[in-house]
Design a protein around this motif. Sequence first.
Motif, mmCIF file in Angstrom:
data_model
loop_
_atom_site.group_PDB
_atom_site.id
_atom_site.type_symbol
_atom_site.label_atom_id
_atom_site.label_comp_id
_atom_site.label_asym_id
_atom_site.label_seq_id
_atom_site.Cartn_x
_atom_site.Cartn_y
_atom_site.Cartn_z
ATOM 1 N N GLY A 179 0.808 -1.219 0.000
ATOM 2 C CA GLY A 179 0.000 0.000 0.000
ATOM 3 C C GLY A 179 0.832 1.256 0.000
ATOM 4 N N LEU A 180 1.897 1.260 0.804
ATOM 5 C CA LEU A 180 2.749 2.436 0.886
ATOM 6 C C LEU A 180 3.540 2.622 -0.410
ATOM 7 C CD1 LEU A 180 3.035 4.435 3.206
ATOM 8 C CD2 LEU A 180 5.148 3.277 3.879
ATOM 9 N N ARG A 181 4.007 1.513 -0.984
ATOM 10 C CA ARG A 181 4.728 1.600 -2.255
ATOM 11 C C ARG A 181 3.824 2.180 -3.342
ATOM 12 N NH1 ARG A 181 5.427 -3.357 -3.018
ATOM 13 N NH2 ARG A 181 7.559 -3.607 -2.225
ATOM 14 N N ASP A 182 2.606 1.672 -3.423
ATOM 15 C CA ASP A 182 1.680 2.133 -4.452
ATOM 16 C C ASP A 182 1.376 3.617 -4.289
ATOM 17 O OD1 ASP A 182 -0.133 1.998 -6.601
ATOM 18 O OD2 ASP A 182 -1.805 1.582 -5.253
ATOM 19 N N THR A 203 9.477 10.269 7.143
ATOM 20 C CA THR A 203 10.507 9.991 6.143
ATOM 21 C C THR A 203 9.884 9.716 4.776
ATOM 22 O OG1 THR A 203 11.881 9.030 7.889
ATOM 23 C CG2 THR A 203 12.513 8.554 5.622
ATOM 24 N N PHE A 204 8.804 8.938 4.782
ATOM 25 C CA PHE A 204 8.140 8.569 3.521
ATOM 26 C C PHE A 204 7.630 9.794 2.782
ATOM 27 C CE2 PHE A 204 3.965 7.898 1.537
ATOM 28 C CZ PHE A 204 4.314 7.034 0.507
ATOM 29 N N ILE A 205 6.895 10.648 3.462
ATOM 30 C CA ILE A 205 6.266 11.759 2.755
ATOM 31 C C ILE A 205 7.291 12.803 2.343
ATOM 32 C CG2 ILE A 205 5.645 13.194 4.756
ATOM 33 C CD1 ILE A 205 3.435 12.373 1.681
ATOM 34 N N ALA A 218 14.005 3.142 -6.270
ATOM 35 C CA ALA A 218 15.021 2.439 -5.486
ATOM 36 C C ALA A 218 15.069 2.978 -4.058
ATOM 37 C CB ALA A 218 16.390 2.579 -6.148
ATOM 38 N N ALA A 219 14.998 4.294 -3.910
ATOM 39 C CA ALA A 219 15.008 4.886 -2.576
ATOM 40 C C ALA A 219 13.783 4.454 -1.782
ATOM 41 C CB ALA A 219 15.064 6.406 -2.683
ATOM 42 N N LEU A 220 12.646 4.356 -2.460
ATOM 43 C CA LEU A 220 11.424 3.906 -1.792
ATOM 44 C C LEU A 220 11.575 2.491 -1.273
ATOM 45 C CD1 LEU A 220 8.470 4.363 -1.017
ATOM 46 C CD2 LEU A 220 7.829 3.691 -3.346
ATOM 47 N N GLU A 221 12.171 1.605 -2.064
ATOM 48 C CA GLU A 221 12.382 0.231 -1.604
ATOM 49 C C GLU A 221 13.325 0.193 -0.407
ATOM 50 O OE1 GLU A 221 10.778 -2.504 -2.431
ATOM 51 O OE2 GLU A 221 9.567 -1.282 -3.803
#
Length: 243
Positions: A95-98, A154-156, A217-220
């Motif tokens: 969900g977060l990746r999408d 960090t994500f946002i 890549a950074a998201l992973e």
Amino acid sequence: MPKPVVGESSRRRRRPTKSGVVLSEGLIVRTALRMLREHGPAGLTVRRLGLALGADPSTLYRYFRGVDDLTLAIGDLLIGRAMDGWRGGGDWRAGLRDLGLRIHAAYLEHPQAAVLTASRISGKAHEIAADEAILGLLRGAGFPDHVAVGVYHTFIDMTLAFAALDAASLALPAEAREADEEIWRATYARLPRDTHPNIAAVAPLLVAHMNDSAYPAALEMLLDSAASRLRRSMSPSARPGRD
């Protein structure tokens, strides 16, 4: 002092403008987004917006406190487009990746607007809904609150930072963007091994990848780190208040 902004139903025009449309907050935001795409930030003025809408420029102030308030609404629209159709239930990582990829893509679809809005906090409906959804996804997966907030932060920030960086490149004039991209072939790929052994060793990889966005890549990497923190927080040895 800025004029108070009243509810949409109270401020909606009852008669069409010269262009035959009835003004609304949504129409103004969509028109401003189009103007940014066509003319860049310098082209977004109250006068030009009034001309595009076929309305008196002062009409804008019945809907927004000014151009800055309109800018925040544009950013909120981009978040809303990213959220449209997103289903956050199920696996938190998927969900977060999408959602991250959706937000990044939504901003890159409108690079001029992204450069203008990615660093802003609007406090508007779509932004709040996205924040609530992300935190709900993380807390529902079992992340302790202090870890959930850290991962969300960090994500946002990372997603919007990459959106701004990649959008800034897309917003360049075509000649400048192409010149930047060519540097990897014209300069880096030709550096001699005796003076720059590390660059020379990986030059083909630099040429192949450096003009692509590093965001996926950074998201992973972020998701891997978050998953590790979740596992540690669930271990029997984890102490309260630590992850």
